[in-house]
Design an enzyme around this catalytic site. Structure first.
Site, PDB file in Angstrom:
ATOM      1  N   TYR A  32      53.979  36.513  32.173  1.00  0.00           N
ATOM      2  CA  TYR A  32      53.319  36.437  31.678  1.00  0.00           C
ATOM      3  C   TYR A  32      53.669  35.157  31.326  1.00  0.00           C
ATOM      4  O   TYR A  32      54.458  35.431  30.564  1.00  0.00           O
ATOM      5  CB  TYR A  32      52.976  37.753  30.432  1.00  0.00           C
ATOM      6  CG  TYR A  32      51.675  37.008  29.879  1.00  0.00           C
ATOM      7  CD1 TYR A  32      50.170  37.819  30.034  1.00  0.00           C
ATOM      8  CD2 TYR A  32      51.616  36.628  29.049  1.00  0.00           C
ATOM      9  CE1 TYR A  32      49.282  36.664  29.536  1.00  0.00           C
ATOM     10  CE2 TYR A  32      50.327  36.262  28.322  1.00  0.00           C
ATOM     11  CZ  TYR A  32      49.551  36.754  28.219  1.00  0.00           C
ATOM     12  OH  TYR A  32      48.470  36.492  27.785  1.00  0.00           O
TER      13      TYR A  32
ATOM     14  N   HIS B 164      58.292  35.389  39.743  1.00  0.00           N
ATOM     15  CA  HIS B 164      58.190  37.057  39.668  1.00  0.00           C
ATOM     16  C   HIS B 164      58.069  37.309  38.113  1.00  0.00           C
ATOM     17  O   HIS B 164      59.227  36.696  36.685  1.00  0.00           O
ATOM     18  CB  HIS B 164      59.777  37.508  40.020  1.00  0.00           C
ATOM     19  CG  HIS B 164      60.904  36.290  40.864  1.00  0.00           C
ATOM     20  ND1 HIS B 164      60.740  36.663  42.222  1.00  0.00           N
ATOM     21  CD2 HIS B 164      61.784  35.121  40.287  1.00  0.00           C
ATOM     22  CE1 HIS B 164      60.975  35.224  42.864  1.00  0.00           C
ATOM     23  NE2 HIS B 164      62.140  34.638  41.767  1.00  0.00           N
TER      24      HIS B 164
ATOM     25  N   ASN C 224      52.325  35.234  22.936  1.00  0.00           N
ATOM     26  CA  ASN C 224      51.490  34.443  22.004  1.00  0.00           C
ATOM     27  C   ASN C 224      50.067  35.150  21.368  1.00  0.00           C
ATOM     28  O   ASN C 224      49.263  34.428  20.510  1.00  0.00           O
ATOM     29  CB  ASN C 224      50.235  34.204  23.126  1.00  0.00           C
ATOM     30  CG  ASN C 224      49.358  35.132  24.306  1.00  0.00           C
ATOM     31  OD1 ASN C 224      50.239  35.948  24.473  1.00  0.00           O
ATOM     32  ND2 ASN C 224      48.966  34.630  24.253  1.00  0.00           N
TER      33      ASN C 224
ATOM     34  N   GLY D  70      -0.968  48.409  42.073  1.00  0.00           N
ATOM     35  CA  GLY D  70      -1.116  48.254  43.687  1.00  0.00           C
ATOM     36  C   GLY D  70      -1.175  46.346  43.423  1.00  0.00           C
ATOM     37  O   GLY D  70      -1.215  46.051  42.295  1.00  0.00           O
TER      38      GLY D  70
ATOM     39  N   ALA E 157       6.689  41.068  40.817  1.00  0.00           N
ATOM     40  CA  ALA E 157       8.119  41.897  40.594  1.00  0.00           C
ATOM     41  C   ALA E 157       8.442  42.931  39.446  1.00  0.00           C
ATOM     42  O   ALA E 157       8.911  43.538  38.699  1.00  0.00           O
ATOM     43  CB  ALA E 157       9.496  40.849  40.458  1.00  0.00           C
TER      44      ALA E 157
ATOM     45  N   LYS F  11      14.099  47.021  39.423  1.00  0.00           N
ATOM     46  CA  LYS F  11      14.756  47.106  41.335  1.00  0.00           C
ATOM     47  C   LYS F  11      14.968  46.025  41.970  1.00  0.00           C
ATOM     48  O   LYS F  11      16.239  45.739  41.762  1.00  0.00           O
ATOM     49  CB  LYS F  11      13.709  47.365  42.544  1.00  0.00           C
ATOM     50  CG  LYS F  11      14.535  47.689  43.616  1.00  0.00           C
ATOM     51  CD  LYS F  11      13.128  48.009  44.630  1.00  0.00           C
ATOM     52  CE  LYS F  11      11.090  47.777  44.469  1.00  0.00           C
ATOM     53  NZ  LYS F  11      11.293  47.616  46.343  1.00  0.00           N
TER      54      LYS F  11
ATOM     55  N   ASP G 130      11.603  41.538  46.410  1.00  0.00           N
ATOM     56  CA  ASP G 130      12.572  43.098  46.447  1.00  0.00           C
ATOM     57  C   ASP G 130      12.609  42.140  47.355  1.00  0.00           C
ATOM     58  O   ASP G 130      13.732  42.622  48.721  1.00  0.00           O
ATOM     59  CB  ASP G 130      12.202  44.549  46.151  1.00  0.00           C
ATOM     60  CG  ASP G 130      10.638  44.674  47.011  1.00  0.00           C
ATOM     61  OD1 ASP G 130       9.964  43.606  47.321  1.00  0.00           O
ATOM     62  OD2 ASP G 130      10.416  45.586  47.235  1.00  0.00           O
TER      63      ASP G 130
END
Length: 453
Positions: free
Chosen positions: A362, A359, A382, A76, A7, A20, A100
């Site tokens: 809050y 309807h 509140n 590498g 990784a 990545k 990956d």
């Protein structure tokens, strides 16, 4: 068994400051998917090799069973595995995975591990219609693997080979140390290829075996945002197929996203464009309307959630009705048969059995009893700018439209609150609460008229 996950790559083609392997697939880092799969194989050592963005990667996936090795220079894959050697048990074989490549099934890896038992060298290969860009598996006339050649180093004849190396291998660990030390970087990239180890294994007399996955997509990696999007769709379709097998009704399997864990009971129905994040549980006979987002929630049996509803960190009892266009925020708890309707927001509040807020309301930091009716436009006030306070509404209260409840305040059982009332003091049981107001009518008033152009 040891497992090493590489990784350390920079991921230049992602064009992102984020490493990545930390880009999300189904809401979780690519690397996390690989680690979870690795864990199912119960390794004795689990090592992640980090490099680019090492601290960020380690912070994202740190766990007691995960060790880290650092590849300071990107030289590498062979060089990367070499950094992990001091952390490995030389008496156990080593499985090498990639951070990956997130969709490889545990069953595929187990099959490779089984094939490589007794000191064999195992390679996961796959045959592609278009193998461009991948290392080719070169075999002799008898079909035995002789080497792996990278795309840039392959001859025209070798480029015609369709069987490719996925990079996933199982190798004897004690010998791996010697083989990695013997690698050379005499190639077009000037890197130490892990793939070159296969030739050294053959020269040392080790049997090289191969295994293939059930599905080609199991070996797909991510090098660009386009590839990430492709794997996201593959993963989501796999999740959708599993839900269908379990009896869930999906209006369109291509238009549902699960970014976590979704557990469903019997006869659950999900409409299009719904997103589920974190841990979500839907009990029997739950119906989800279109375009809903549900995160870290538990939904009771028989509940109906209508379109465009957002639910986050909430617990819903049985036979509740939510939405459309409702929002339940963390700490919302709805008892059985509660209703929360259109353009109602509930946060850190308990709504009792059979209570309704249908309807434009809050409700925050509140405890609401059973059989309470909350009229349209009701607000629990509140917050004073520094502190949050709770509102308590006992059973069988009727709250008229356009009511403000200024917390901290308690409304007793059976109270009726007239429309347009502001409640800032506790209200005793059974009374009518209202603010005395005088309504005035003025005669002779002329409404303004627009001038004609």
């Amino acid at each position: 068994m040891n497992i090493v996950i590489l990784a350390a790559g920079t991921g230049k083609r992602m064009r992102s400051a984020l490493p990545k392997v930390l880009h999300p697939l189904a809401g979780r880092p690519l690397l996390s998917h690989v680690i979870d799969t690795a864990r199912t194989l119960q390794p004795s050592r689990l090592v992640v090799v980090v490099g680019h963005g090492a601290e960020q990667v380690q912070a994202a996936v740190a766990a007691p069973d995960v060790q880290f090795a650092v590849q300071a220079e990107q030289l590498g894959t062979g060089h990367a595995v070499r950094q992990a050697l001091p952390l490995l048990d030389p008496a156990q074989p080593t499985l090498v995975l990639y951070g990956d490549v997130p969709l490889t099934r545990a069953s595929t890896l187990q099959r490779l591990v089984d094939a490589a038992r007794d000191g064999r060298y195992g390679i996961l290969t796959v045959t592609l219609d278009d193998p461009t860009g991948y290392g080719r598996i070169v075999r002799d006339a008898s079909g035995f693997v002789t080497r792996i050649v990278e795309q840039k180093d392959a001859s025209p004849e070798e480029l015609k080979i369709a069987e490719i190396n996925t990079g996933i291998i199982v190798t004897p660990t004690a010998q791996l140390s010697m083989w990695l030390g013997a690698l050379k970087n005499e190639n077009a990239q000037g890197e130490y290829y892990l793939t070159d180890v296969v030739e050294l294994a053959i020269e040392a007399g080790f049997e090289v075996v191969t295994s293939q996955p059930d599905e080609e997509w199991e070996t797909l990696g991510v090098n660009s945002k386009a590839q990430l999007a492709e794997l996201e769709r593959i993963h989501q379709r796999n999740v959708a197929d599993a839900l269908l097998v379990d009896g869930v009704t999906l209006a369109d399997p291509a238009r549902v996203d699960v970014r976590g864990t979704l557990r469903c009971g019997r006869d659950v129905s999900i409409d299009v464009n719904c997103v589920f994040e974190g841990n979500v549980t839907l009990a029997d006979n739950v119906t989800i309307g279109a375009n809903c987002v549900i995160r870290n929630a538990s939904v009771g049996a028989g509940t109906r959630i209508d379109a465009f509803t957002h639910i986050d960190g909430a617990e819903l009892g049985a036979n509740t009705v939510i939405g459309p266009y409702a929002r339940l925020r963390p700490g919302a708890q709805l008892a059985d048969e509660a209703h929360v309707g259109n353009f109602v927001e509930v946060k850190n509040a308990v709504i009792g059995h059979g209570s309704k807020a249908n309807h434009l309301t809050y409700i925050g930091d509140a405890d609401i009893g059973a059989r309470v009716n909350i009229g349209a436009g009701t607000i629990t006030c509140n917050y004073d700018g520094a502190n949050k306070f709770r509102t308590v509404i006992e059973d069988d209260v009727f709250v008229g439209s356009d009511t403000q409840l200024v917390a901290p305040v308690r409304v007793g059982r059976g109270v009726t609150i007239a429309a347009g009332t502001t409640i800032w003091k506790d209200v005793a049981e059974g009374v009518l609460a209202l603010n005395e107001k005088t309504q005035t009518a003025k005669s002779g008033y002329v409404r303004p008229v627009k001038k004609k152009s």
